[in-house]
Motif scaffolding. Structure first.
Motif, PDB file in Angstrom:
ATOM      1  N   ARG A  73       0.831  -1.208   0.000  1.00 34.50           N
ATOM      2  CA  ARG A  73       0.000   0.000   0.000  1.00 34.50           C
ATOM      3  C   ARG A  73       0.867   1.260   0.000  1.00 34.50           C
ATOM      4  NH1 ARG A  73      -3.813   2.362  -2.089  1.00 34.50           N
ATOM      5  NH2 ARG A  73      -4.924   3.858  -0.848  1.00 34.50           N
ATOM      6  N   GLN A  76       2.238   1.769  -3.444  1.00 28.60           N
ATOM      7  CA  GLN A  76       1.153   2.238  -4.315  1.00 28.60           C
ATOM      8  C   GLN A  76       0.936   3.735  -4.128  1.00 28.60           C
ATOM      9  OE1 GLN A  76      -1.903  -0.400  -2.875  1.00 28.60           O
ATOM     10  NE2 GLN A  76      -1.743  -1.746  -4.653  1.00 28.60           N
ATOM     11  N   GLN A  77       0.891   4.174  -2.884  1.00 30.85           N
ATOM     12  CA  GLN A  77       0.664   5.602  -2.610  1.00 30.85           C
ATOM     13  C   GLN A  77       1.831   6.446  -3.097  1.00 30.85           C
ATOM     14  OE1 GLN A  77      -0.049   5.454   1.619  1.00 30.85           O
ATOM     15  NE2 GLN A  77      -2.249   5.146   1.354  1.00 30.85           N
TER      16      GLN A  77
END
Length: 119
Positions: A73, A76-77
């Protein structure tokens, strides 16, 4: 890699990328699902061909996950925020001078894009 080494800018199959990076093919396929930025070309029979920038992104994702402690995550960010920054800093369009021919205008567009990529 067995046989003759490919040129640095050559496309690579998923097997070649796996061998070069030491990552299993199933992980590369999983990352393609998780990271929209990682999109190798696909040809007949769903064969994947990684461009040099795809291979660089694979190495970067691996570094962020394996060495820098990011989560999926988190990566991804990070990638999404970088893509947003690049979109905001799009190259300025050169002004169109009707006295100039289409090749000059095209050259100006290309020069502006190259200048933007160099930043």
């Amino acid at each position: 890699m067995t046989g003759r080494a490919k040129a640095e800018n050559a496309f690579r199959t998923i097997g070649e990328v796996a061998e070069e990076t030491g990552l299993p093919q199933h992980r590369l396929r999983y990352w393609e699902q998780r990271f929209p930025e990682l999109r190798p070309l696909t040809r007949a029979g769903q064969r994947r061909y990684y461009r040099p920038e795809d291979v660089a992104l694979v190495r970067r994702i691996d570094d962020l996950l394996s060495r820098q402690g990011y989560t999926i995550r988190g990566v991804q960010q990070l990638l999404a925020s970088e893509a947003g920054s690049r979109r905001k800093a799009a190259p300025e369009k050169p002004t169109l001078d009707p006295k100039r021919g289409p090749l000059h205008i095209l050259r100006d567009h290309l020069a502006a894009a190259l200048d933007h990529d160099a930043r």
